[in-house]
Every structure is written in structure tokens, then in C-alpha cells.
Design a protein around this motif. Structure first.
Motif, PDB file in Angstrom:
ATOM      1  N   ASP A  96       0.970  -1.445   0.004  1.00 52.67           N
ATOM      2  CA  ASP A  96      -0.006  -0.022  -0.105  1.00 52.67           C
ATOM      3  C   ASP A  96       1.100   1.266   0.082  1.00 52.67           C
ATOM      4  O   ASP A  96       0.573   2.430  -0.549  1.00 52.67           O
ATOM      5  N   GLU A  97       1.894   1.229   0.712  1.00 56.31           N
ATOM      6  CA  GLU A  97       2.912   2.194   0.721  1.00 56.31           C
ATOM      7  C   GLU A  97       4.202   1.670   0.350  1.00 56.31           C
ATOM      8  O   GLU A  97       4.849   0.615   0.930  1.00 56.31           O
ATOM      9  N   PRO A  98       5.052   2.500  -0.536  1.00 59.75           N
ATOM     10  CA  PRO A  98       6.256   1.792  -0.931  1.00 59.75           C
ATOM     11  C   PRO A  98       7.407   1.951   0.160  1.00 59.75           C
ATOM     12  O   PRO A  98       8.329   1.209  -0.137  1.00 59.75           O
ATOM     13  N   THR A  99       7.439   2.829   0.983  1.00 55.76           N
ATOM     14  CA  THR A  99       8.308   2.975   1.897  1.00 55.76           C
ATOM     15  C   THR A  99       8.082   2.333   3.219  1.00 55.76           C
ATOM     16  O   THR A  99       7.335   2.323   3.955  1.00 55.76           O
ATOM     17  N   PRO A 100       9.026   1.177   3.406  1.00 54.64           N
ATOM     18  CA  PRO A 100       8.912   0.425   4.657  1.00 54.64           C
ATOM     19  C   PRO A 100       9.279   1.208   5.923  1.00 54.64           C
ATOM     20  O   PRO A 100       9.825   2.129   5.817  1.00 54.64           O
ATOM     21  N   ALA A 135      11.154   3.979  12.881  1.00 58.10           N
ATOM     22  CA  ALA A 135      10.972   5.138  11.841  1.00 58.10           C
ATOM     23  C   ALA A 135      10.740   4.766  10.280  1.00 58.10           C
ATOM     24  O   ALA A 135      11.314   3.756  10.001  1.00 58.10           O
ATOM     25  N   PRO A 136      10.564   5.619   9.598  1.00 56.12           N
ATOM     26  CA  PRO A 136      10.251   5.440   8.086  1.00 56.12           C
ATOM     27  C   PRO A 136      11.673   5.310   7.659  1.00 56.12           C
ATOM     28  O   PRO A 136      12.499   6.105   7.950  1.00 56.12           O
ATOM     29  N   ALA A 137      11.910   4.374   6.724  1.00 54.05           N
ATOM     30  CA  ALA A 137      13.281   4.144   6.317  1.00 54.05           C
ATOM     31  C   ALA A 137      13.659   5.058   4.906  1.00 54.05           C
ATOM     32  O   ALA A 137      12.900   5.252   4.304  1.00 54.05           O
ATOM     33  N   PRO A 138      14.519   5.608   5.184  1.00 53.24           N
ATOM     34  CA  PRO A 138      15.226   6.559   4.148  1.00 53.24           C
ATOM     35  C   PRO A 138      15.420   5.678   2.934  1.00 53.24           C
ATOM     36  O   PRO A 138      15.552   4.583   3.024  1.00 53.24           O
ATOM     37  N   ALA A 139      14.898   6.452   1.784  1.00 49.77           N
ATOM     38  CA  ALA A 139      14.940   5.645   0.592  1.00 49.77           C
ATOM     39  C   ALA A 139      16.214   5.010   0.368  1.00 49.77           C
ATOM     40  O   ALA A 139      16.079   3.785  -0.385  1.00 49.77           O
ATOM     41  N   PRO A 140      17.488   5.345   0.385  1.00 48.01           N
ATOM     42  CA  PRO A 140      18.670   4.466   0.297  1.00 48.01           C
ATOM     43  C   PRO A 140      18.795   3.192   1.220  1.00 48.01           C
ATOM     44  O   PRO A 140      19.306   2.425   0.711  1.00 48.01           O
ATOM     45  N   LEU A 141      18.093   3.293   2.303  1.00 49.92           N
ATOM     46  CA  LEU A 141      18.388   2.144   3.183  1.00 49.92           C
ATOM     47  C   LEU A 141      17.250   1.117   2.735  1.00 49.92           C
ATOM     48  O   LEU A 141      17.312   0.276   2.937  1.00 49.92           O
TER      49      LEU A 141
END
Length: 212
Positions: free
Chosen positions: A26-30, A52-58
Motif C-alpha cells: 500500500d505504501e512503497p516505503t517501509p 522510523a520510516p526508512a530513508p530511500a537509500p536504506l
């Protein structure tokens, strides 16, 4: 106390997943989660969790990423920090008492001690149930575990196609056990077991409906 009146208990069923079903998000960012276990003995555990929301690189990181790297990258950015006491699991039920911690204190506790588990947590809603899929990093990679949790016993469950076999009663997959004895140390043995006996799903929780 939960709406169901069960107080400090969690009810969940857990499944081993071979391949992460990325088409279902549902949401692309884990979220990224670091858990530190200060006690893990005979089913009892004391855990500090940072989330916390994972930064894109992580979120796209190599699964070998370690806890120290994540802690350094997210210093001061944790959105949810908790201290949790757990009792032994029995029949898909486990005592769990949790309270929030000041993020600064929680982060310093995790840095200073405890056996650690790190993972990316993906959420998906399927039918009437919310599921989380934990993608483990570091020495527990490439393990993926799916969990369905409710406020009362998880009965009459529709089991999604991505669930290979049920591990609700397999203590090896408890997070505190993974902190002490990572999946990478026994993955080959488990896969051999699975190949020999085939998938299984517990029959003590009402009807299992296949999502396959």
C-alpha cells in the motif's frame, strides 16, 4: 486494555515467506526497526525497539546493512521508541506489556547493549486483516516473516499465497532467538526440513482458508 478485553496480551500467527510480495504494498516505503534484547531466557524477553520510516537509500540497501550503520544514519530521527516485556508464547498468544520511551534514552540504551535484530517492516491490508512482512537485515538476511495480529485469537484465517509455511510454534523464529542465533547460521538446515516435510499450517485455530 484492548477493546476485546484481553489486556496485555498479543495474538498473532507467523509464516515463513520465500519471496517478498512487493506488488502488494500500500505504501512503497517501509519502516526500519532496530530491536535490542536485554533479556531472552525461556520465553521471557525484555526489548527496546526503535522505529522510523526508512530513508530511500536504506529501503533499497544491501541486506548486509548492520545495526551500527542504521543507528548512525538515523540518529535523532526515531519516531517510535518502546520498552516491552514479553512472556512465553503459547497457542498463538503471548503476554506483552509495552510503554513508550523518550527517543534519546531509547537510542542510547540500544547503542550500549543488548543482542540486536534489524529489519524493514512492510504493511499490507488483505481482506479484513492487516499484515506486516518483516524483511530481516544483517546476519538474519534474507529471512522474511509475515505476521497477522489481532486483538483476540487469530482464528479462521485466510492465509495469503506468499505464506510458504506456518512458524507460529517454531521458537527459532522468535525475534529474541534470532538476535542470539541468526537465521544465517541455520537457514540451510531449515530449508532442508521444509523440503522434506513440506508446508504445514496449524489446525487448532479454526478453518484455514487458502489464499493460493
Amino acid at each position: 486494555m484492548s477493546e476485546a478485553g484481553y489486556g496485555d496480551f498479543e495474538f498473532e500467527r507467523k509464516f515463513f515467506v520465500r519471496t517478498l510480495p512487493t506488488d502488494l504494498w500500500d505504501e512503497p516505503t517501509p519502516d526500519v526497526i532496530v530491536q535490542s534484547y536485554f533479556l531472552a531466557s525461556e520465553g521471557y524477553a525484555l526489548r527496546v525497539r526503535l522505529q522510523a520510516p526508512a530513508p530511500a537509500p536504506l529501503a533499497r540497501a544491501d541486506t548486509a546493512t548492520d545495526a551500527a550503520t542504521i543507528l548512525n544514519e538515523l540518529t535523532g530521527q526515531w519516531e517510535l521508541c518502546t520498552l516491552t516485556a514479553k512472556g512465553p508464547a503459547a497457542g498463538g498468544t503471548r503476554y506483552e506489556a509495552e510503554r513508550e520511551l523518550d527517543p534519546i534514552v531509547a537510542e542510547e540504551m540500544v547503542r550500549r547493549g543488548g543482542a540486536k535484530v534489524i529489519k524493514l517492516r512492510h504493511a499490507v491490508w488483505l481482506g479484513e486483516d492487516g499484515w506486516v512482512l518483516d524483511q530481516f537485515l544483517g546476519t538474519n538476511a534474507p529471512l522474511v516473516i509475515a505476521e497477522c495480529e489481532r486483538e483476540s485469537p487469530v482464528t479462521d484465517l485466510t492465509i495469503p499465497a506468499f505464506c510458504t509455511t506456518e512458524i507460529s510454534d517454531d521458537d527459532r523464529f522468535a525475534n529474541e532467538q534470532l538476535a542470539a542465533r541468526p537465521y544465517s547460521a541455520w537457514a540451510r538446515h531449515f530449508k532442508s526440513e521444509l523440503s522434506t516435510r513440506g508446508p504445514r499450517y496449524l489446525q487448532a485455530f479454526g478453518s484455514n482458508t487458502s489464499g493460493h
